[in-house]
Motif scaffolding. Sequence first.
Motif, PDB file in Angstrom:
ATOM      1  N   VAL A   5       0.761  -1.142  -0.057  1.00 25.63           N
ATOM      2  CA  VAL A   5       0.046  -0.168   0.013  1.00 25.63           C
ATOM      3  C   VAL A   5       0.854   1.222  -0.138  1.00 25.63           C
ATOM      4  O   VAL A   5       0.478   2.221  -0.639  1.00 25.63           O
ATOM      5  N   LEU A   6       1.669   1.302   0.869  1.00 23.05           N
ATOM      6  CA  LEU A   6       2.911   2.496   0.923  1.00 23.05           C
ATOM      7  C   LEU A   6       3.359   2.834  -0.431  1.00 23.05           C
ATOM      8  O   LEU A   6       3.645   3.902  -0.845  1.00 23.05           O
ATOM      9  N   ALA A   7       3.825   1.637  -1.220  1.00 24.56           N
ATOM     10  CA  ALA A   7       4.434   1.797  -2.512  1.00 24.56           C
ATOM     11  C   ALA A   7       3.457   2.436  -3.433  1.00 24.56           C
ATOM     12  O   ALA A   7       3.918   3.426  -4.206  1.00 24.56           O
ATOM     13  N   VAL A   8       2.126   2.034  -3.557  1.00 21.28           N
ATOM     14  CA  VAL A   8       1.289   2.763  -4.418  1.00 21.28           C
ATOM     15  C   VAL A   8       1.074   4.114  -4.045  1.00 21.28           C
ATOM     16  O   VAL A   8       1.041   5.084  -4.806  1.00 21.28           O
ATOM     17  N   LEU A   9       0.914   4.324  -2.520  1.00 21.07           N
ATOM     18  CA  LEU A   9       0.618   5.701  -2.211  1.00 21.07           C
ATOM     19  C   LEU A   9       1.995   6.723  -2.413  1.00 21.07           C
ATOM     20  O   LEU A   9       1.817   7.905  -2.907  1.00 21.07           O
ATOM     21  N   VAL A  10       3.243   6.330  -2.488  1.00 22.83           N
ATOM     22  CA  VAL A  10       4.441   7.083  -2.941  1.00 22.83           C
ATOM     23  C   VAL A  10       4.206   7.266  -4.335  1.00 22.83           C
ATOM     24  O   VAL A  10       4.656   8.573  -4.765  1.00 22.83           O
TER      25      VAL A  10
END
Length: 462
Positions: free
Chosen positions: A158-163
Amino acid sequence: MSNSSPALARKLTLVAAVAFGLSYMAPAVVLTMFGIISEISHGTAPTALLLSTLAMLATGISYAKMAHLFPSAGSAYIYSRKLLSSKIGFLVGWVILLDYLFLPMLVWLIQSVFLHAQFPGIPLWGWILINAAATTAVNMVGIVVTDRVNRILLVVSVLAVLVLVAYCVIYLSDNSPASFTDPIWNSASTIGGISAAAAVGAYAFLGFDAISTLSEETKDPQKNIPRAIIYSILIAGAFFVAVSYVMELVQAGSGLEDPESMRYTMSVLVGGKHFADLLNVALVVGAFAGCVSIQAATARLLYVMGRDGVLPKRIFGHIGKKTKTPTYNLLLTGATSLIALPLSIEIASSFINFGAFLAFTAVNICLITYFVKNRDAKKLMSISYILIGIFGAAIDIYLLTQLSEDATLIGIGWLILGVIWLTFLTKGFRKPVPDLSLNPNALVDESAPTVLVDHDLDSTTR
């Protein structure tokens, strides 16, 4: 099964069940599918994915209600046996095996293709074996460790997508789009195009049903499993719509044309090649959570079918005494990775979709059947659920018709094998299908009349 026999351990919470479903669906799938959905919908991917969410929510409600009534790890297999017939239940379980048994193989293959592209020093077959071995090891240790690893990797994904979304927003601050409403509806939009894109977008939701396979390992499953199913669809849907909206704003006027490579080319556009490569690694690592969840769900479906005797019980109905996990089934699913060695992603993906959408259809029919039988109790509620079941079944049948010829032929061939096995199992249909071993906490007793309880209905969707 005797009281001294090992059983699945009930240790998971509502949060763990939701995380399991989200990991199975893989939030980062929106990046992979965005280019294709955008192209089909003529630049309105958020609208198409919103429609996908509503369509899958109907089937999700059917699964939620069934999971409330039958808190067993057998999912669609159990529901069909109880509400339709033991033979139909067997065939539904057999068909969904096509999805569950070969989906881990597909995910390991996709994961390995990306890793091999990033780190070509290790051959593709080597990455497949490494991924399968690592996933199996995590699942073999026990459901608590599986849950912890699953949550950590879900956060990474999820963090990768949000970045990426953050980089897109920064890009948009210097390259303002012509219109902020075009991703919702524009001059090229058509209802037909958005509907066709929504059908493709529905594939992003495959996996919410796997939450029901955790019914015997989740605390208070009659409340938590239905809630987890609905919450996972709503959370994933909101996430897909929001991310695709930002990506559509970047894509409009950017000159990005190839829908299949959109994720990487957009990453390069907004953050540079170094960022795109780092993002690829993060997404691949995060996707390992999906591998863990998918293999765990497959092993539990095989366990219930083995416990019931429709598959050899000594192997498939086995539970490890210390780990409380279906160890033989985990090893078996791990071994399916070997099938992926000579296959392409396109061929491997054709193995799974037929089983998934046919099982979805069956669960919607189960919902209709249950409320038709209980039509004397609270008629308005019964009619509402019947309409939901009809809508969900219609959507799933439509998705079945959209499958490729290869997927349909493989699915029909697998179904024929199931009929042959059922014929052997029942000695030419002269003997009944092996008895159902329903979880003792289930609300509905097959030998008793089915009674609809108002507060049970309300708790499903609260």
